[in-house]
Design an enzyme around this catalytic site. Structure first.
Site, mmCIF file in Angstrom:
data_model
loop_
_atom_site.group_PDB
_atom_site.id
_atom_site.type_symbol
_atom_site.label_atom_id
_atom_site.label_comp_id
_atom_site.label_asym_id
_atom_site.label_seq_id
_atom_site.Cartn_x
_atom_site.Cartn_y
_atom_site.Cartn_z
ATOM 1 N N ARG A 144 0.845 -1.207 0.000
ATOM 2 C CA ARG A 144 0.000 0.000 0.000
ATOM 3 C C ARG A 144 0.875 1.249 0.000
ATOM 4 O O ARG A 144 1.948 1.269 0.593
ATOM 5 C CB ARG A 144 -0.917 0.012 1.224
ATOM 6 C CG ARG A 144 -1.867 1.218 1.260
ATOM 7 C CD ARG A 144 -2.677 1.228 2.550
ATOM 8 N NE ARG A 144 -1.841 1.451 3.722
ATOM 9 C CZ ARG A 144 -1.406 2.643 4.108
ATOM 10 N NH1 ARG A 144 -1.716 3.730 3.393
ATOM 11 N NH2 ARG A 144 -0.650 2.768 5.179
ATOM 12 N N LYS A 145 0.348 2.290 -0.672
ATOM 13 C CA LYS A 145 0.971 3.614 -0.651
ATOM 14 C C LYS A 145 -0.154 4.641 -0.549
ATOM 15 O O LYS A 145 -1.162 4.545 -1.252
ATOM 16 C CB LYS A 145 1.800 3.858 -1.909
ATOM 17 C CG LYS A 145 2.648 5.127 -1.873
ATOM 18 C CD LYS A 145 3.500 5.232 -3.134
ATOM 19 C CE LYS A 145 4.474 6.408 -3.047
ATOM 20 N NZ LYS A 145 3.775 7.709 -2.980
ATOM 21 N N SER A 146 0.015 5.633 0.336
ATOM 22 C CA SER A 146 -1.084 6.556 0.620
ATOM 23 C C SER A 146 -1.391 7.493 -0.542
ATOM 24 O O SER A 146 -2.523 7.937 -0.693
ATOM 25 C CB SER A 146 -0.762 7.386 1.874
ATOM 26 O OG SER A 146 -0.649 6.547 3.005
ATOM 27 N N THR A 147 -0.400 7.843 -1.358
ATOM 28 C CA THR A 147 -0.615 8.782 -2.457
ATOM 29 C C THR A 147 -0.263 8.112 -3.779
ATOM 30 O O THR A 147 0.416 7.075 -3.821
ATOM 31 C CB THR A 147 0.246 10.042 -2.283
ATOM 32 O OG1 THR A 147 1.632 9.684 -2.371
ATOM 33 C CG2 THR A 147 -0.026 10.702 -0.943
#
Length: 524
Positions: free
Chosen positions: A11-14
């Site tokens: 996962r990556k927030s942006t």
């Protein structure tokens, strides 16, 4: 050796950097794959499916990759979830508890390749909770920092992103006037000030083929380019951007961008919109305003909405249950509006007389004078009085409850029952609580009956009954011999609820003696 199917979650927030050939998700997956390979002697084997959430926050579980992963865990397709760090899985303690519950039910587990802890003992669980607490704390601090930055920037009048409004284009991260579109905005505001109606302006813009701004997103999706509706046009007219300002939490700040219209023009439009909303709430813009719109609910607590039907020259008004989407019509209520409206107005009038308040400065009439005039007001003025008093009405199985004031400072319960009149379910107030309106069908039958009796007695043709058949005239003649007190009751609207025009016409065994008539027609 037991085979353990391992799924890698990243996962990556942006979305920043995801377009690169080797991005953060690839780095996480590579580290996790190496860890799984190191555990091959324990029977660990990587599944082929990828579970990636690029550009998704870890603050909630509404992520497509995570949803699919947990579904596969529940379906016993995955035995171990492997993540680079535990905060990639979630940053919320509450969400983590739900994930662990799903893993426990499926007999699965998870591993963080950069954080060694053993959740089978109390110290390991404490370590995990501490890590998650710091992850959640970091997320909340970051959110607060972003909100503070947005607030400070908007107070300086800076454009903080979002859909670029019609009339502007984006240049150097600032709003710049797009002159062709700006001319549309000026014309739209000017025409609204002249028409003073959103609906009329929507129709005019559609005839001129004026459309919303076309926007194209990074994923290639295109939106806009359609005719304005009432909602989109109302939003445009209320947007303070066009007056050179930006809004933050209800406060307007001078913006860095150039205004398309003056602040005076914008304020004038807002005043017209506010007046129209107020008039619409009172029913002034409706051809057939309804007294209790938004104030009445059915016995099940569901709001009731006004409807009307048209028959010949008469219009009949009702309140019907507003059904939720997918709700069946069987439990819906439908009652005539006239009786309820009159009962509520009388209850409010009685309350005003018994709780007369001191006249306030600028008040045109006392409460007692208001109560006396209330029934003579037009419906919009009556609605204004009821809304100011906070009147609410609720149908109950055997009563109509009327409350006054937000805290129900006054409440009265009016006995009622429902009776069938033809195909209609009609509300009838009992015990003389309110004098019902005369039934127009019964009143007309009495008038025709007297006309038929006069015609048959004098052999002169009466225009009222000249077009009726002889059989129908004899039916009317029977009605003319009703007892005087029965005729009086019909004219005053005090007849039994079961006595309808159809029943009165079809009574073939109507006695000539008055006592028998009262018995057959339900007056005893």
């Amino acid at each position: 050796m037991t085979l353990k199917r391992c799924a890698i979650y990243t996962r990556k927030s942006t979305e920043e950097g995801l377009e690169q050939a080797f991005n953060s998700l690839d780095a996480q997956r590579e580290a996790c794959a190496a860890y799984i390979l190191s555990q091959a002697h324990e029977g660990w084997e990587q599944v082929k499916d990828h579970y990636d959430d690029g550009g998704w926050s870890g603050g909630n579980m509404d992520r497509p990759g995570l949803k699919q992963l947990l579904a596969d865990v529940a379906a016993s397709k995955v035995d171990v979830i492997v993540v680079y760090k535990v905060d990639r899985l979630t940053r919320s303690l509450a969400d983590f508890a739900r994930i662990v519950d799903t893993l426990d039910k499926a007999g699965a587990s998870f591993v963080s390749v950069t954080q060694a802890f053993n959740t089978t003992n109390s110290m390991g669980r404490l370590t995990l909770n501490v890590l998650l607490s710091f992850a959640q704390f970091e997320r909340e601090v970051t959110s607060e920092r972003i909100r503070d930055k947005v607030a400070a920037s908007k107070k300086k009048g800076m454009w903080m992103g979002g859909p670029v409004p019609l009339g502007y284009r984006l240049g150097d991260r600032k709003l710049l006037i797009d002159e062709p579109e700006a001319e549309i905005i000026r014309s739209t505001f000017q025409r609204y000030r002249e028409l003073r109606s959103v609906t009329k302006l929507v129709d005019e813009l559609a005839r001129q083929n004026v459309r919303t701004k076309v926007r194209q997103y990074g994923n290639g999706r295109t939106v806009g380019g359609v005719h304005f509706g009432r909602g989109s046009l109302s939003q445009l007219l209320q947007n303070p951007i066009y007056s050179g300002r930006v809004s933050y939490r209800g406060t307007l700040h001078d913006g860095e961008h150039e205004a398309i219209i003056s602040a005076e023009e914008w304020h004038e439009v807002q005043q017209i919109l506010a007046k129209n909303r107020h008039d619409r709430k009172l029913g002034k813009q409706s051809r057939y305003p309804s007294l209790l719109t938004g104030m009445i609910i059915d016995p099940d607590g569901r709001p009731m909405t006004p409807v009307s039907t048209h028959k010949d020259t008469r219009r009949h008004h009702y309140y019907v249950t507003r059904l939720a989407p997918g709700e069946t019509k069987m439990p819906a209520w439908r009652v005539a509006a006239g009786e309820i409206d009159r009962a509520v107005l009388k209850s409010v009038g009685d309350w005003l007389r018994s709780h007369e308040r001191a006249c306030e400065p600028g008040q045109l009439m006392s409460d007692r004078e208001l109560a006396d005039e209330l029934l003579r007001f037009a419906v919009p003025e009556q609605r204004k009085v009821l809304l100011e008093l906070g009147v609410r009405a609720q149908l109950e199985q055997q009563s109509l409850r009327v409350t006054i004031g937000e805290d129900a400072m006054a409440s009265v319960s009016l006995p009622l029952r429902m009776v069938h009149r033809g195909n209609e379910l009609k509300l009838v107030l009992e015990n003389g609580t309110w004098k019902a309106a005369p039934d127009p069908v019964l009143v007309k039958l009495v008038a025709l009956a007297m006309s038929a009796r006069k015609s048959l007695g004098s052999r002169e043709v009466d225009p009222l009954t000249s077009h009726y058949s002889k059989r129908h005239l004899w039916q009317l003649l029977r009605i003319s011999f009703l007892a005087p007190d029965i005729i009086t009751a019909i004219m005053d609207g005090k007849q039994p609820p079961s006595l309808t025009g159809r029943r009165l016409l079809r009574v073939t065994d109507l006695p000539l003696d008055w006592a028998g008539q009262r018995r057959v027609l339900g007056f005893n």
